[in-house]
Design an enzyme around this catalytic site. Structure first.
Site, short mmCIF file in Angstrom:
data_model
loop_
_atom_site.label_atom_id
_atom_site.label_comp_id
_atom_site.label_asym_id
_atom_site.label_seq_id
_atom_site.Cartn_x
_atom_site.Cartn_y
_atom_site.Cartn_z
N HIS A 11 7.35 10.76 -7.18
CA HIS A 11 6.80 9.64 -6.67
C HIS A 11 7.38 8.43 -6.50
O HIS A 11 7.07 7.28 -7.16
CB HIS A 11 5.40 9.25 -6.84
N ASN A 14 6.36 4.63 -6.66
CA ASN A 14 5.19 4.60 -7.09
C ASN A 14 4.82 4.37 -8.63
O ASN A 14 5.06 5.24 -9.59
CB ASN A 14 4.47 5.80 -6.72
N ASP A 70 0.43 13.57 -2.24
CA ASP A 70 -0.37 13.16 -3.25
C ASP A 70 -1.65 12.94 -2.71
O ASP A 70 -2.58 12.21 -3.07
CB ASP A 70 0.08 11.80 -3.63
N GLY A 106 -4.47 8.01 -5.17
CA GLY A 106 -4.04 9.36 -4.31
C GLY A 106 -3.63 8.82 -2.87
O GLY A 106 -3.62 7.77 -2.48
#
Length: 186
Positions: A11, A14, A70, A106
């Site tokens: 990710h 993130n 995600d 998410g």
């Protein structure tokens, strides 16, 4: 890092420290020599990563892009309050946040939407976008020569048929139709 066996940055951007010119952190791994660059997964929903950030990562290491969603259980459901484990999440449009906050919880974006977004953000080819969603993650997980993420004799024949605009039309698992737009499950 890669010298210790790392093969994936999960990710990208993130919940990571911000890139700084004197301490580039994990994002800086995109600038190391090609042989040492890990792949990176990225959520191309326009929320987890700004489109310009997706484009910068892609141009830094196009062969390392792995698209992920995600996605939480509320993906595909109506807007409203949903559960993420023991947490309550409010979903509005393409955004899922912890109740009472603006903290992302998410995502609710589909993979085909990530592919379309990625193409729009980077101007990459359809083939490059699809490889980032299929063959590349399969090779990372299962190695070269895998029967996953490819269409060739002996492969699993798990596939998604897309229209010219990259919207899902049908899904096959093990060569058998599992879902088709506008039809009941076979």
């Amino acid at each position: 890092g890669k010298d210790a066996g790392a093969t994936l940055i999960t990710h990208l951007f993130n919940a990571m420290n911000a890139f700084h010119h004197r301490d580039p952190g994990l994002v800086g791994l995109l600038g190391v020599e090609q042989a040492r660059r890990p792949c990176y997964s990225i959520i191309a929903d326009g929320l987890h990563c700004h489109p310009a950030s997706v484009k910068i990562a892609y141009f830094a290491h196009p062969a390392g892009t792995i698209l992920v969603t995600d996605a939480m259980a509320a993906m595909g459901l109506a807007d409203g309050r949903h559960a993420l484990g023991t947490l309550s999440v409010d979903v509005t449009g393409n955004k899922a946040v912890l109740v009472g906050t603006q903290t992302l919880a998410g995502a609710v974006v589909t993979m085909d939407q990530c592919v379309r977004n990625f193409r729009g953000f980077t101007q990459c080819s359809i083939a490059e976008a699809l490889e980032a969603a299929t063959a590349r993650p399969a090779r990372l997980l299962y190695g070269d020569g895998t029967v996953h993420g490819t269409l060739r004799p002996g492969a699993r024949a798990d596939m998604v048929l897309l229209d010219d605009d990259l919207h899902v039309q049908a899904t096959y698992m093990g060569g058998q139709l599992a879902w088709a737009r506008g039809h009941a499950r076979p």
